[in-house]
Design a protein around this motif. Structure first.
Motif, PDB file in Angstrom:
ATOM      1  N   MET A   1      36.993  15.289  10.884  1.00  6.49           N
ATOM      2  CA  MET A   1      35.614  15.186  10.429  1.00  6.49           C
ATOM      3  C   MET A   1      35.274  16.414   9.615  1.00  6.49           C
ATOM      4  SD  MET A   1      34.558  12.579  11.259  1.00  6.49           S
ATOM      5  CE  MET A   1      33.252  11.695  11.119  1.00  6.49           C
ATOM      6  N   SER A   2      34.366  16.230   8.732  1.00  4.64           N
ATOM      7  CA  SER A   2      33.936  17.351   7.923  1.00  4.64           C
ATOM      8  C   SER A   2      32.416  17.397   7.883  1.00  4.64           C
ATOM      9  CB  SER A   2      34.484  17.215   6.506  1.00  4.64           C
ATOM     10  OG  SER A   2      33.825  16.171   5.825  1.00  4.64           O
ATOM     11  N   ARG A   3      31.956  18.513   7.464  1.00  3.89           N
ATOM     12  CA  ARG A   3      30.516  18.687   7.299  1.00  3.89           C
ATOM     13  C   ARG A   3      29.970  17.655   6.314  1.00  3.89           C
ATOM     14  NH1 ARG A   3      27.862  24.348   7.404  1.00  3.89           N
ATOM     15  NH2 ARG A   3      25.714  23.846   6.905  1.00  3.89           N
ATOM     16  N   ASP A   4      30.748  17.349   5.277  1.00  6.02           N
ATOM     17  CA  ASP A   4      30.315  16.347   4.291  1.00  6.02           C
ATOM     18  C   ASP A   4      30.121  14.983   4.939  1.00  6.02           C
ATOM     19  OD1 ASP A   4      30.338  18.211   2.249  1.00  6.02           O
ATOM     20  OD2 ASP A   4      32.352  17.673   1.582  1.00  6.02           O
ATOM     21  N   LEU A   5      31.029  14.602   5.836  1.00  9.68           N
ATOM     22  CA  LEU A   5      30.898  13.311   6.501  1.00  9.68           C
ATOM     23  C   LEU A   5      29.686  13.297   7.429  1.00  9.68           C
ATOM     24  CD1 LEU A   5      31.818  10.476   6.943  1.00  9.68           C
ATOM     25  CD2 LEU A   5      33.477  11.314   8.609  1.00  9.68           C
ATOM     26  N   VAL A   6      29.449  14.391   8.141  1.00 12.04           N
ATOM     27  CA  VAL A   6      28.261  14.477   8.997  1.00 12.04           C
ATOM     28  C   VAL A   6      27.011  14.327   8.145  1.00 12.04           C
ATOM     29  CG1 VAL A   6      26.888  16.041  10.432  1.00 12.04           C
ATOM     30  CG2 VAL A   6      29.328  15.797  10.860  1.00 12.04           C
ATOM     31  N   ASN A   7      26.969  14.999   7.002  1.00 11.85           N
ATOM     32  CA  ASN A   7      25.807  14.868   6.114  1.00 11.85           C
ATOM     33  C   ASN A   7      25.660  13.447   5.595  1.00 11.85           C
ATOM     34  OD1 ASN A   7      24.844  17.482   6.371  1.00 11.85           O
ATOM     35  ND2 ASN A   7      26.100  18.245   4.703  1.00 11.85           N
ATOM     36  N   GLU A   8      26.777  12.791   5.331  1.00 13.19           N
ATOM     37  CA  GLU A   8      26.742  11.395   4.887  1.00 13.19           C
ATOM     38  C   GLU A   8      26.165  10.495   5.983  1.00 13.19           C
ATOM     39  OE1 GLU A   8      30.156   8.134   4.016  1.00 13.19           O
ATOM     40  OE2 GLU A   8      30.386  10.061   2.986  1.00 13.19           O
ATOM     41  N   LEU A   9      26.597  10.702   7.221  1.00 16.47           N
ATOM     42  CA  LEU A   9      26.084   9.915   8.350  1.00 16.47           C
ATOM     43  C   LEU A   9      24.589  10.149   8.536  1.00 16.47           C
ATOM     44  CD1 LEU A   9      28.978  10.535  10.899  1.00 16.47           C
ATOM     45  CD2 LEU A   9      28.387   8.338   9.844  1.00 16.47           C
ATOM     46  N   CYS A  10      24.157  11.391   8.421  1.00 15.61           N
ATOM     47  CA  CYS A  10      22.736  11.710   8.587  1.00 15.61           C
ATOM     48  C   CYS A  10      21.907  11.121   7.458  1.00 15.61           C
ATOM     49  CB  CYS A  10      22.542  13.219   8.651  1.00 15.61           C
ATOM     50  SG  CYS A  10      23.186  13.989  10.155  1.00 15.61           S
ATOM     51  N   ALA A  11      22.403  11.250   6.237  1.00 14.23           N
ATOM     52  CA  ALA A  11      21.673  10.741   5.068  1.00 14.23           C
ATOM     53  C   ALA A  11      21.519   9.221   5.115  1.00 14.23           C
ATOM     54  CB  ALA A  11      22.381  11.154   3.779  1.00 14.23           C
ATOM     55  N   ALA A  12      22.413   8.540   5.819  1.00 13.48           N
ATOM     56  CA  ALA A  12      22.365   7.076   5.909  1.00 13.48           C
ATOM     57  C   ALA A  12      21.255   6.576   6.835  1.00 13.48           C
ATOM     58  CB  ALA A  12      23.713   6.539   6.392  1.00 13.48           C
ATOM     59  N   GLN A  13      20.649   7.468   7.601  1.00 15.02           N
ATOM     60  CA  GLN A  13      19.576   7.054   8.504  1.00 15.02           C
ATOM     61  C   GLN A  13      18.300   6.840   7.686  1.00 15.02           C
ATOM     62  OE1 GLN A  13      20.758   6.417  11.632  1.00 15.02           O
ATOM     63  NE2 GLN A  13      22.604   7.146  10.605  1.00 15.02           N
ATOM     64  N   PRO A  14      17.614   5.720   7.878  1.00 13.40           N
ATOM     65  CA  PRO A  14      16.427   5.404   7.068  1.00 13.40           C
ATOM     66  C   PRO A  14      15.343   6.487   7.145  1.00 13.40           C
ATOM     67  CG  PRO A  14      17.104   3.504   8.360  1.00 13.40           C
ATOM     68  CD  PRO A  14      17.928   4.666   8.845  1.00 13.40           C
ATOM     69  N   GLY A  15      14.966   7.007   5.998  1.00 15.76           N
ATOM     70  CA  GLY A  15      13.903   8.006   5.924  1.00 15.76           C
ATOM     71  C   GLY A  15      14.350   9.423   6.239  1.00 15.76           C
ATOM     72  N   ALA A  16      15.645   9.634   6.451  1.00 13.22           N
ATOM     73  CA  ALA A  16      16.141  10.976   6.778  1.00 13.22           C
ATOM     74  C   ALA A  16      15.950  11.912   5.593  1.00 13.22           C
ATOM     75  CB  ALA A  16      17.610  10.912   7.173  1.00 13.22           C
ATOM     76  N   GLU A  17      15.588  13.145   5.913  1.00  9.48           N
ATOM     77  CA  GLU A  17      15.380  14.153   4.877  1.00  9.48           C
ATOM     78  C   GLU A  17      16.171  15.401   5.221  1.00  9.48           C
ATOM     79  OE1 GLU A  17      11.158  14.741   4.932  1.00  9.48           O
ATOM     80  OE2 GLU A  17      10.788  12.950   3.723  1.00  9.48           O
ATOM     81  N   TRP A  18      16.797  15.997   4.209  1.00  6.83           N
ATOM     82  CA  TRP A  18      17.572  17.220   4.381  1.00  6.83           C
ATOM     83  C   TRP A  18      16.712  18.432   4.071  1.00  6.83           C
ATOM     84  CZ3 TRP A  18      18.559  21.256   1.111  1.00  6.83           C
ATOM     85  CH2 TRP A  18      19.515  22.169   1.525  1.00  6.83           C
ATOM     86  N   SER A  19      16.960  19.525   4.803  1.00  7.62           N
ATOM     87  CA  SER A  19      16.319  20.795   4.474  1.00  7.62           C
ATOM     88  C   SER A  19      17.210  21.938   4.961  1.00  7.62           C
ATOM     89  CB  SER A  19      14.924  20.895   5.109  1.00  7.62           C
ATOM     90  OG  SER A  19      15.023  20.999   6.508  1.00  7.62           O
ATOM     91  N   ASP A  20      16.887  23.137   4.522  1.00  8.99           N
ATOM     92  CA  ASP A  20      17.549  24.359   4.976  1.00  8.99           C
ATOM     93  C   ASP A  20      16.424  25.327   5.349  1.00  8.99           C
ATOM     94  OD1 ASP A  20      19.131  26.553   5.495  1.00  8.99           O
ATOM     95  OD2 ASP A  20      19.939  26.729   3.479  1.00  8.99           O
ATOM     96  N   PRO A  21      15.737  25.057   6.471  1.00 10.62           N
ATOM     97  CA  PRO A  21      14.524  25.804   6.796  1.00 10.62           C
ATOM     98  C   PRO A  21      14.725  27.288   7.083  1.00 10.62           C
ATOM     99  CG  PRO A  21      15.156  24.420   8.627  1.00 10.62           C
ATOM    100  CD  PRO A  21      16.065  24.067   7.484  1.00 10.62           C
ATOM    101  N   TRP A  22      15.926  27.684   7.464  1.00 12.25           N
ATOM    102  CA  TRP A  22      16.176  29.083   7.806  1.00 12.25           C
ATOM    103  C   TRP A  22      16.941  29.795   6.710  1.00 12.25           C
ATOM    104  CZ3 TRP A  22      17.753  25.070  11.159  1.00 12.25           C
ATOM    105  CH2 TRP A  22      16.792  24.742  12.118  1.00 12.25           C
ATOM    106  N   GLY A  23      17.314  29.081   5.667  1.00 13.13           N
ATOM    107  CA  GLY A  23      18.073  29.660   4.574  1.00 13.13           C
ATOM    108  C   GLY A  23      19.510  29.938   4.985  1.00 13.13           C
ATOM    109  N   GLY A  24      20.309  30.275   4.027  1.00  9.05           N
ATOM    110  CA  GLY A  24      21.668  30.690   4.338  1.00  9.05           C
ATOM    111  C   GLY A  24      22.681  29.589   4.523  1.00  9.05           C
ATOM    112  N   GLY A  25      22.337  28.346   4.242  1.00 13.27           N
ATOM    113  CA  GLY A  25      23.329  27.287   4.288  1.00 13.27           C
ATOM    114  C   GLY A  25      23.326  26.385   5.504  1.00 13.27           C
TER     115      GLY A  25
END
Length: 113
Positions: free
Chosen positions: A1-25
């Motif tokens: 598994m990779s971070r990219d796949l986790v992000n893909e799984l999360c992005a597939a959830q209806p209405g999901a939004e990405w953020s980096d609230p603490w900065g730094g990645g």
């Protein structure tokens, strides 16, 4: 598994939004303004919510997950190299727990799932 796949799984959830609230990645995934998954800057684990502190303790005790630092006891950290079906299940479950806990007026404005 990779971070990219986790992000893909999360992005597939209806209405999901990405953020980096603490900065730094950080990869922080939210629904209705509430976090359902987060990957830290080291990118070795994804933290997800479980239905209870007891379930989280069980997952930790059985070696499926680890304690999620800085989060409530009902959250666990799954290694990114976990079984793909386990990661997908835990991400979907965390999403649903957080989404159904939102106020009804917020839920009404979200896409169906």
């Amino acid at each position: 598994m990779s971070r990219d796949l986790v992000n893909e799984l999360c992005a597939a959830q209806p209405g999901a939004e990405w953020s980096d609230p603490w900065g730094g990645g950080h990869d922080c995934w939210k629904i209705g303004g509430k976090t359902f998954a987060v990957t830290g800057t080291a990118g070795t684990h994804v933290a997800v919510k479980t239905e209870s502190a007891e379930l989280a303790a069980f997952l930790i005790e059985t070696g499926v997950a680890e304690h999620a630092p800085y989060l409530h006891r009902s959250w666990v950290a799954l290694p990114l190299d976990s079984a793909p079906d386990e990661l997908a299940h835990r991400i979907r479950h965390s999403y649903r727990l957080v989404r159904t806990g939102l106020p009804k007026k917020v839920q009404v404005g979200l896409p169906p799932f």
